[in-house]
Design a protein around this motif. Structure first.
Motif, mmCIF file in Angstrom:
data_model
loop_
_atom_site.group_PDB
_atom_site.id
_atom_site.type_symbol
_atom_site.label_atom_id
_atom_site.label_comp_id
_atom_site.label_asym_id
_atom_site.label_seq_id
_atom_site.Cartn_x
_atom_site.Cartn_y
_atom_site.Cartn_z
ATOM 1 N N ALA A 59 -2.988 5.312 1.187
ATOM 2 C CA ALA A 59 -1.755 5.132 0.403
ATOM 3 C C ALA A 59 -1.660 3.709 -0.137
ATOM 4 C CB ALA A 59 -0.541 5.462 1.265
ATOM 5 N N GLU A 60 -2.016 2.735 0.696
ATOM 6 C CA GLU A 60 -1.967 1.345 0.239
ATOM 7 C C GLU A 60 -3.013 1.090 -0.849
ATOM 8 O OE1 GLU A 60 -0.744 -2.589 -0.139
ATOM 9 O OE2 GLU A 60 0.236 -0.822 0.731
ATOM 10 N N ARG A 63 -1.598 2.314 -3.997
ATOM 11 C CA ARG A 63 -0.548 1.403 -4.490
ATOM 12 C C ARG A 63 -1.147 0.158 -5.117
ATOM 13 N NH1 ARG A 63 2.399 3.321 0.096
ATOM 14 N NH2 ARG A 63 1.470 1.721 1.431
ATOM 15 N N GLN A 64 -2.307 -0.272 -4.594
ATOM 16 C CA GLN A 64 -2.957 -1.472 -5.116
ATOM 17 C C GLN A 64 -3.783 -1.198 -6.373
ATOM 18 O OE1 GLN A 64 -2.456 -4.557 -4.070
ATOM 19 N NE2 GLN A 64 -1.075 -3.878 -2.444
ATOM 20 N N ALA A 90 1.086 10.840 -2.959
ATOM 21 C CA ALA A 90 0.983 10.112 -4.229
ATOM 22 C C ALA A 90 1.186 11.033 -5.426
ATOM 23 C CB ALA A 90 -0.369 9.427 -4.325
ATOM 24 N N ALA A 95 7.493 10.970 -5.306
ATOM 25 C CA ALA A 95 6.948 9.629 -5.075
ATOM 26 C C ALA A 95 7.619 8.628 -6.004
ATOM 27 C CB ALA A 95 5.443 9.626 -5.298
ATOM 28 N N ARG A 97 6.305 6.293 -7.759
ATOM 29 C CA ARG A 97 5.538 6.296 -9.007
ATOM 30 C C ARG A 97 4.478 7.386 -8.889
ATOM 31 N NH1 ARG A 97 4.519 -0.136 -10.428
ATOM 32 N NH2 ARG A 97 6.729 -0.714 -10.693
#
Length: 213
Positions: A59-60, A63-64, A90, A95, A97
């Protein structure tokens, strides 16, 4: 971001649409005709060895800005279902975004020895089944784990113990690509000799080679 694992694929593709490779031990570049249906990303986020942190780390990564994720139906080193949890979160309309499936590039693998040393309840296939049945069971398990209807890339994680078995597994991957379940197929952990042999036998040539360095 900590605990990341970045991977790079060797794409057996030239700008002309032909795929080519050059490897030590082969002696010269070989170019083979093949269709190209999807572009490989330059860097892929790898999900091995994340254990119970897999969902959090994937998930991170998303996001990155990572959009390419590599996994395998190989419970000794991967938790593919937790990768799927991160992907579905996601992709969810709830979500913050939400991502679209077309924006992601997802790769998984059929692993020949995935059952060794693992509890029966996590086996991705019955190891006593014929090779094609093992491959099909592993792929269906991957789709279920990931919550997807197709894969951008599907790899044979390593050669089988016998070349006849490797070719059986590859034929099943070819059928998977024919059916649209995998947009591209490739190999992992093949040396130059084994890769050259497979290229000589394959109806659909490997699009990618992913080897540990």
């Amino acid at each position: 971001m900590q605990h990341g694992c970045l991977l790079a694929l060797i794409a057996l593709a030239a700008p002309s649409g032909k795929r080519s490779f050059q490897a030590e031990g082969i002696g010269k570049e070989r170019t083979v005709e093949a269709d190209k249906t999807t572009e490989a990303p330059p860097i892929i986020y790898g999900t091995a060895w994340k254990k119970d942190k897999t969902t959090e780390f994937v998930a991170e990564a998303l996001r990155q800005g990572f959009r390419a994720i590599d996994t395998a139906n190989f419970p000794k080193h991967y938790d593919e279902a937790l990768v799927g949890t991160a992907l579905q979160e996601a992709l969810s309309s709830s979500a913050a975004r939400p991502l679209a499936r077309k924006d992601l590039w997802i790769q998984t693998k059929f692993t020949p020895n995935a059952c060794e040393g693992q509890p029966r309840e996590v086996h991705p296939y019955n190891s006593s089944d014929p090779v094609p049945a093992r491959v099909r069971a592993s792929i269906q398990g991957s789709l279920d784990h990931l919550g997807l209807t197709y894969l951008d890339s599907l790899l044979l994680h390593a050669p089988m113990p016998q070349r006849t078995e490797t070719l059986e597994a590859w034929r099943e991957l070819e059928r998977t690509r024919d059916g649209g379940i995998a947009r591209e197929i490739g190999v992992s952990n093949f040396n130059a000799v084994e890769l050259r042999w497979l290229l000589s036998e394959a109806r659909i040539k490997p699009a990618f080679v992913q080897n540990r360095c």
